[in-house]
Design a protein around this motif. Sequence first.
Motif, PDB file in Angstrom:
ATOM      1  N   VAL A   1       4.256  -2.587   3.789  1.00 34.64           N
ATOM      2  CA  VAL A   1       4.649  -3.886   3.225  1.00 34.64           C
ATOM      3  C   VAL A   1       4.367  -4.929   4.304  1.00 34.64           C
ATOM      4  CG1 VAL A   1       6.516  -5.259   2.253  1.00 34.64           C
ATOM      5  CG2 VAL A   1       6.428  -2.776   1.817  1.00 34.64           C
ATOM      6  N   GLY A   2       3.421  -5.809   4.014  1.00 36.58           N
ATOM      7  CA  GLY A   2       2.990  -6.749   5.051  1.00 36.58           C
ATOM      8  C   GLY A   2       2.349  -5.962   6.181  1.00 36.58           C
ATOM      9  N   ASP A   3       2.859  -6.155   7.401  1.00 37.07           N
ATOM     10  CA  ASP A   3       2.261  -5.456   8.549  1.00 37.07           C
ATOM     11  C   ASP A   3       3.144  -4.295   9.034  1.00 37.07           C
ATOM     12  OD1 ASP A   3       4.351  -6.853   9.660  1.00 37.07           O
ATOM     13  OD2 ASP A   3       3.156  -7.868  11.193  1.00 37.07           O
ATOM     14  N   ARG A   4       4.109  -3.871   8.161  1.00 38.88           N
ATOM     15  CA  ARG A   4       5.086  -2.852   8.599  1.00 38.88           C
ATOM     16  C   ARG A   4       5.069  -1.619   7.707  1.00 38.88           C
ATOM     17  NH1 ARG A   4       7.357  -4.028  13.617  1.00 38.88           N
ATOM     18  NH2 ARG A   4       6.282  -5.992  13.930  1.00 38.88           N
ATOM     19  N   LEU A   5       5.539  -0.517   8.275  1.00 37.19           N
ATOM     20  CA  LEU A   5       5.689   0.730   7.527  1.00 37.19           C
ATOM     21  C   LEU A   5       7.110   0.854   6.996  1.00 37.19           C
ATOM     22  CD1 LEU A   5       4.126   3.273  10.048  1.00 37.19           C
ATOM     23  CD2 LEU A   5       3.054   2.361   7.982  1.00 37.19           C
ATOM     24  N   THR A   6       7.212   1.466   5.825  1.00 36.56           N
ATOM     25  CA  THR A   6       8.546   1.836   5.340  1.00 36.56           C
ATOM     26  C   THR A   6       8.439   3.155   4.574  1.00 36.56           C
ATOM     27  OG1 THR A   6      10.455   1.188   4.009  1.00 36.56           O
ATOM     28  CG2 THR A   6       8.302   0.426   3.236  1.00 36.56           C
ATOM     29  N   PHE A   7       9.508   3.913   4.614  1.00 35.91           N
ATOM     30  CA  PHE A   7       9.573   5.157   3.847  1.00 35.91           C
ATOM     31  C   PHE A   7      10.359   4.945   2.555  1.00 35.91           C
ATOM     32  CE2 PHE A   7       8.637   6.465   8.156  1.00 35.91           C
ATOM     33  CZ  PHE A   7       7.601   7.365   7.951  1.00 35.91           C
TER      34      PHE A   7
ATOM     35  N   PRO B   1       6.240   2.438  18.886  1.00 29.96           N
ATOM     36  CA  PRO B   1       6.697   3.514  18.012  1.00 29.96           C
ATOM     37  C   PRO B   1       5.550   4.263  17.350  1.00 29.96           C
ATOM     38  CG  PRO B   1       6.960   1.392  16.925  1.00 29.96           C
ATOM     39  CD  PRO B   1       6.463   1.106  18.314  1.00 29.96           C
ATOM     40  N   GLY B   2       5.859   5.436  16.824  1.00 31.56           N
ATOM     41  CA  GLY B   2       4.919   6.171  15.988  1.00 31.56           C
ATOM     42  C   GLY B   2       5.092   5.717  14.546  1.00 31.56           C
ATOM     43  N   LEU B   3       4.967   6.666  13.623  1.00 31.03           N
ATOM     44  CA  LEU B   3       5.090   6.315  12.204  1.00 31.03           C
ATOM     45  C   LEU B   3       6.560   6.416  11.813  1.00 31.03           C
ATOM     46  CD1 LEU B   3       1.908   8.119  10.801  1.00 31.03           C
ATOM     47  CD2 LEU B   3       2.161   5.816  11.765  1.00 31.03           C
ATOM     48  N   THR B   4       7.291   5.367  12.144  1.00 28.63           N
ATOM     49  CA  THR B   4       8.731   5.343  11.902  1.00 28.63           C
ATOM     50  C   THR B   4       9.072   4.136  11.036  1.00 28.63           C
ATOM     51  OG1 THR B   4       9.050   4.100  13.938  1.00 28.63           O
ATOM     52  CG2 THR B   4       9.285   6.490  14.087  1.00 28.63           C
ATOM     53  N   GLU B   5      10.261   4.162  10.462  1.00 31.17           N
ATOM     54  CA  GLU B   5      10.705   3.081   9.590  1.00 31.17           C
ATOM     55  C   GLU B   5      10.626   1.735  10.327  1.00 31.17           C
ATOM     56  OE1 GLU B   5      11.604   3.352   6.369  1.00 31.17           O
ATOM     57  OE2 GLU B   5      11.947   1.183   6.248  1.00 31.17           O
ATOM     58  N   GLY B   6       9.927   0.786   9.721  1.00 28.40           N
ATOM     59  CA  GLY B   6       9.852  -0.557  10.291  1.00 28.40           C
ATOM     60  C   GLY B   6       8.810  -0.734  11.380  1.00 28.40           C
TER      61      GLY B   6
ATOM     62  N   LEU C   1       0.855  -1.188   0.000  1.00 27.99           N
ATOM     63  CA  LEU C   1       0.000   0.000   0.000  1.00 27.99           C
ATOM     64  C   LEU C   1       0.892   1.240   0.000  1.00 27.99           C
ATOM     65  CD1 LEU C   1      -2.629  -0.997   2.737  1.00 27.99           C
ATOM     66  CD2 LEU C   1      -2.704  -1.429   0.261  1.00 27.99           C
ATOM     67  N   HIS C   2       0.399   2.270  -0.629  1.00 31.63           N
ATOM     68  CA  HIS C   2       1.125   3.546  -0.661  1.00 31.63           C
ATOM     69  C   HIS C   2       0.205   4.629  -0.103  1.00 31.63           C
ATOM     70  CE1 HIS C   2       1.964   7.353  -3.099  1.00 31.63           C
ATOM     71  NE2 HIS C   2       2.946   7.281  -2.220  1.00 31.63           N
ATOM     72  N   LEU C   3       0.742   5.435   0.807  1.00 33.27           N
ATOM     73  CA  LEU C   3      -0.011   6.548   1.380  1.00 33.27           C
ATOM     74  C   LEU C   3       0.861   7.791   1.301  1.00 33.27           C
ATOM     75  CD1 LEU C   3      -0.279   3.850   3.441  1.00 33.27           C
ATOM     76  CD2 LEU C   3      -1.976   5.324   4.501  1.00 33.27           C
ATOM     77  N   ARG C   4       0.236   8.903   0.965  1.00 30.49           N
ATOM     78  CA  ARG C   4       0.966  10.166   0.967  1.00 30.49           C
ATOM     79  C   ARG C   4       0.149  11.153   1.778  1.00 30.49           C
ATOM     80  NH1 ARG C   4       4.897  12.996  -1.548  1.00 30.49           N
ATOM     81  NH2 ARG C   4       4.493  15.199  -1.964  1.00 30.49           N
ATOM     82  N   GLY C   5       0.816  11.802   2.741  1.00 29.50           N
ATOM     83  CA  GLY C   5       0.101  12.758   3.565  1.00 29.50           C
ATOM     84  C   GLY C   5       1.059  13.411   4.544  1.00 29.50           C
ATOM     85  N   THR C   6       0.517  14.317   5.336  1.00 30.68           N
ATOM     86  CA  THR C   6       1.303  15.000   6.356  1.00 30.68           C
ATOM     87  C   THR C   6       1.413  14.078   7.562  1.00 30.68           C
ATOM     88  OG1 THR C   6       0.475  17.127   5.590  1.00 30.68           O
ATOM     89  CG2 THR C   6       1.461  17.068   7.789  1.00 30.68           C
ATOM     90  N   VAL C   7       2.645  13.649   7.853  1.00 26.03           N
ATOM     91  CA  VAL C   7       2.870  12.671   8.912  1.00 26.03           C
ATOM     92  C   VAL C   7       3.008  13.392  10.254  1.00 26.03           C
ATOM     93  CG1 VAL C   7       4.484  10.921   9.767  1.00 26.03           C
ATOM     94  CG2 VAL C   7       3.935  11.033   7.322  1.00 26.03           C
ATOM     95  N   LEU C   8       2.209  12.976  11.213  1.00 28.33           N
ATOM     96  CA  LEU C   8       2.225  13.599  12.544  1.00 28.33           C
ATOM     97  C   LEU C   8       2.972  12.709  13.534  1.00 28.33           C
ATOM     98  CD1 LEU C   8      -1.453  14.922  12.713  1.00 28.33           C
ATOM     99  CD2 LEU C   8       0.642  16.111  11.983  1.00 28.33           C
TER     100      LEU C   8
END
Length: 353
Positions: free
Chosen positions: A22-28, A311-316, A4-11
């Motif tokens: 990707v799967g259940d994780r976030l990546t930048f 964690p918040g919206l951080t790598e991994g 999935l791809h999301l673009r927005g202002t990250v808080l």
Amino acid sequence: MTSLHLRGTVLPEGEVRDVWVVGDRLTFARPAGGADTVVDGGYLLPGLVDAHAHLGHDPATMAFDPALFTEAALAYAAAGTTLLRVPGHRSPIPAGLRADRRLPRLVTAGEWLAWSGLHDLDGPQSTPGDLTAAAVAQARANDGWCKTYGDWEPFTPAVPAGVLRELCAAVHAAGGRVAAHCQTAEGTRNAVLAGVDSIEHAWYLTDDLLAVLAERGGAVTPTWSGFLPHVAGVRTKPEGPRKDWFLGGVESLRTATVAAHEAGVTVLAGTDSLAFGDVVTEIEHLVSAGLPPAAAVGAASWDARRYLGFPGLTEGAPADLVAVADDPRRFPGVLRHPSLVLLSGTSANPGYR
Ligand SMILES: [Zn+2]
């Protein structure tokens, strides 16, 4: 597997970024292969947190009911709340419910453990012969937390400072943390000075106590949602010490909610609910008490997650997030209408697709 791809202002940082799931994780980092763009614009914030919830209990009997737990937990997830701290629960939450990926992540604290000298306990509490040993056992058996009391009824003895000191020292030595119900001046003072980490309800806090709490990285959970519905009714009651105690406590909480934030104490949003708890309403109560809206949203998102070790919206990081059209730091009510909620990378709000 499609990403999935999301673009927005990250808080809370406030930068416009591209985020992938990707799967259940976030990546930048843009993953190889295609990605479905599911959000383009608006704001992305870490999943919401109810830091004081008792879901799964039958309100009449206070018995644990897995069906009630599941119903409440699914409602939490659909509303964007992806993490719950449960400071008091009648029985261990079954492993199957804990492992259910559709339900919010849990930080449990085990049983409501009360000092046996407290008066008029109303049922759910247990009063172990060795309170300290029980607290250590619950912190170990749960997610590093135990739940106890600084006081219960007003005008009866609060828990002695020495009892709380021994309990806190032992739980801390075991690597755990202590949450304590505090609604009287004496109980609150004893709890803070004894080393309690998270002051629940947090009535009759004073600036000197907040300074102590700030110094050791403590937290307060005002649980406004539990009190405000009763204020108008109590105001109609005959004058007397009990009325004074209640209204005085609520007034003290109004002052302390803001003072805690200004002193550097972590403020946590908690609904004290037995069923689904509406964290957005609790955020609005925090704002009404005078907390800046950004801090009130943080109390139910990034600050609460950090305090609880997530964690918040951080790598991994786990892909637990809420997407909204407008800036919740200016308009917290926008959190009632998430365009997307992800829990472990999967959509949790039924309105989406
Ligand atoms: Zn509670």
